[in-house]
Write a protein that holds these residues in place. Sequence first.
Motif, short mmCIF file in Angstrom:
data_model
loop_
_atom_site.label_atom_id
_atom_site.label_comp_id
_atom_site.label_asym_id
_atom_site.label_seq_id
_atom_site.Cartn_x
_atom_site.Cartn_y
_atom_site.Cartn_z
N ALA A 15 3.58 6.36 -4.49
CA ALA A 15 3.43 4.94 -4.87
C ALA A 15 2.18 4.33 -5.46
O ALA A 15 2.06 3.70 -6.52
CB ALA A 15 4.01 4.00 -3.69
N ARG A 16 1.15 4.66 -4.80
CA ARG A 16 -0.18 3.91 -5.06
C ARG A 16 -0.62 4.72 -6.56
O ARG A 16 -1.28 3.99 -7.38
CB ARG A 16 -1.25 4.31 -4.23
CG ARG A 16 -2.74 3.64 -4.33
CD ARG A 16 -3.73 4.10 -3.45
NE ARG A 16 -3.57 3.69 -2.26
CZ ARG A 16 -3.13 4.72 -1.12
NH1 ARG A 16 -3.01 5.92 -1.57
NH2 ARG A 16 -3.00 4.25 0.00
N GLU A 17 -0.62 5.93 -6.54
CA GLU A 17 -0.67 6.65 -7.90
C GLU A 17 -0.29 6.04 -9.02
O GLU A 17 -0.81 5.93 -10.03
CB GLU A 17 -0.56 8.08 -7.84
CG GLU A 17 -1.06 8.93 -8.88
CD GLU A 17 -0.89 10.28 -8.80
OE1 GLU A 17 -0.61 11.19 -9.84
OE2 GLU A 17 -0.49 10.77 -7.55
N GLY A 25 7.60 3.45 -8.38
CA GLY A 25 6.63 3.27 -7.40
C GLY A 25 7.31 2.41 -6.30
O GLY A 25 6.94 2.59 -5.09
N SER A 26 8.06 1.43 -6.63
CA SER A 26 8.75 0.77 -5.67
C SER A 26 9.62 1.64 -4.70
O SER A 26 9.94 1.60 -3.51
CB SER A 26 9.64 -0.28 -6.31
OG SER A 26 10.44 -1.23 -5.33
N THR A 27 10.44 2.47 -5.59
CA THR A 27 11.02 3.70 -4.88
C THR A 27 10.23 4.48 -3.90
O THR A 27 10.93 4.75 -2.79
CB THR A 27 11.95 4.45 -5.72
OG1 THR A 27 12.82 3.65 -6.53
CG2 THR A 27 12.93 5.53 -5.01
N ALA A 28 9.07 4.99 -4.25
CA ALA A 28 8.31 5.93 -3.45
C ALA A 28 7.92 5.02 -2.02
O ALA A 28 7.75 5.69 -1.35
CB ALA A 28 6.94 6.18 -4.37
N GLY A 73 -0.03 -4.18 -3.13
CA GLY A 73 -0.34 -4.97 -1.62
C GLY A 73 0.67 -4.77 -0.60
O GLY A 73 0.16 -4.49 0.48
N GLN A 74 1.90 -4.30 -1.00
CA GLN A 74 2.83 -4.00 -0.02
C GLN A 74 2.43 -2.38 0.72
O GLN A 74 2.62 -2.00 1.87
CB GLN A 74 4.26 -3.80 -0.34
CG GLN A 74 4.89 -5.37 -0.62
CD GLN A 74 6.15 -5.14 -1.27
OE1 GLN A 74 7.05 -4.87 -0.37
NE2 GLN A 74 6.48 -5.70 -2.50
N VAL A 75 2.07 -1.67 -0.47
CA VAL A 75 1.40 -0.34 0.01
C VAL A 75 0.15 -0.40 0.93
O VAL A 75 0.39 0.24 2.04
CB VAL A 75 1.11 0.41 -1.07
CG1 VAL A 75 0.19 1.92 -0.84
CG2 VAL A 75 2.00 0.85 -1.91
N CYS A 76 -0.39 -1.41 0.83
CA CYS A 76 -1.57 -1.61 1.79
C CYS A 76 -1.17 -2.12 2.92
O CYS A 76 -1.53 -1.72 4.27
CB CYS A 76 -2.55 -2.53 1.20
SG CYS A 76 -3.56 -1.98 -0.12
N ILE A 77 -0.24 -2.91 3.18
CA ILE A 77 0.33 -3.39 4.18
C ILE A 77 0.92 -2.44 5.15
O ILE A 77 0.83 -2.23 6.33
CB ILE A 77 1.46 -4.51 4.17
CG1 ILE A 77 0.85 -5.71 3.53
CG2 ILE A 77 2.11 -4.77 5.35
CD1 ILE A 77 1.73 -6.92 3.09
N SER A 78 1.78 -1.50 4.57
CA SER A 78 2.29 -0.26 5.22
C SER A 78 1.31 0.58 5.99
O SER A 78 1.21 1.35 6.71
CB SER A 78 3.03 0.54 4.19
OG SER A 78 4.21 -0.08 3.77
N GLU A 79 0.00 0.48 5.05
CA GLU A 79 -1.24 1.49 5.56
C GLU A 79 -1.98 0.71 6.75
O GLU A 79 -3.14 1.26 7.08
CB GLU A 79 -1.97 1.81 4.63
CG GLU A 79 -1.11 2.80 3.56
CD GLU A 79 -1.95 3.20 2.46
OE1 GLU A 79 -2.07 4.47 1.94
OE2 GLU A 79 -2.94 2.45 1.86
N PHE A 80 -1.57 -0.71 7.06
CA PHE A 80 -2.32 -1.46 8.08
C PHE A 80 -3.62 -1.80 7.52
O PHE A 80 -4.55 -2.18 7.96
CB PHE A 80 -2.64 -0.85 9.47
CG PHE A 80 -1.37 -0.03 10.02
CD1 PHE A 80 -0.41 -0.87 10.46
CD2 PHE A 80 -1.06 1.36 9.81
CE1 PHE A 80 0.80 -0.60 10.99
CE2 PHE A 80 0.01 1.81 10.31
CZ PHE A 80 1.09 0.82 10.82
N GLN A 81 -3.77 -1.85 6.19
CA GLN A 81 -5.09 -2.09 5.48
C GLN A 81 -4.83 -3.80 4.79
O GLN A 81 -4.49 -3.81 3.77
CB GLN A 81 -5.47 -1.29 4.28
CG GLN A 81 -5.47 0.02 4.66
CD GLN A 81 -6.89 0.24 5.46
OE1 GLN A 81 -7.82 -0.39 5.11
NE2 GLN A 81 -6.55 1.07 6.44
#
Length: 209
Positions: free
Chosen positions: A22-24, A10-13, A50-58
């Motif tokens: 990554a989220r999945e 997930g971290s690599t994705a 949380g970092q995925v959400c930051i990358s999506e501006f959420q």
Amino acid sequence: GLVFCMLYLGSTALALGNLNLAREILRESNTISENKRDWWAQAFGLDLLGQVCISEFQYQPAIDLLEQSISLFQKIGDLFGSAQTTIHLGLALGLLNSKEKAKLLLLNAYTSAVEAKWAPLIDEVLVAYTAIETEISPETKLAILQSVLSHSSAPAHVRAQAGRLRSRLPLTVKTMQADPQETFASQKEPETWAHDIFHSMIKSSEHLS
């Protein structure tokens, strides 16, 4: 073992920008770790989500996930994990325009990193500060980011973040003569930049009090 591999997959994705994958992966790994009461894996997974959400501006969903992550890291006594996630929380709050609270969190993470001699976290907190601070000049930001990019202790994901921030600087700054700027960066290492920035914040807070 499965969860451990899924976390790094997930971290690599996330690093590759494949946010849906990554989220999945991370949601599945978190479900397993929660059922197995593997608090470290769950805390790490929440941080990555949380970092995925930051990358999506959420930013608000990111804040909620990161606060849960910090709570779990503190529960198991993982000070490094707690400090690192605090940096990510400060970044999310800063991008949401909660600047004062964000800076306080970054200062706390910086203090923990210095006390424990966690050089990679000093690089990371410095880059996070550069990302949210609007009162420093683009030229200074370039020098800070160049310093991190040339520093041997900076982790790959921190270098990548510094590189993205550098690419967003105004074209007039990025096309400055390289040699003087690189010399300036090499003369002032990330630890020195961080010391100057955060100790200035400490002095300002003491003056106000």
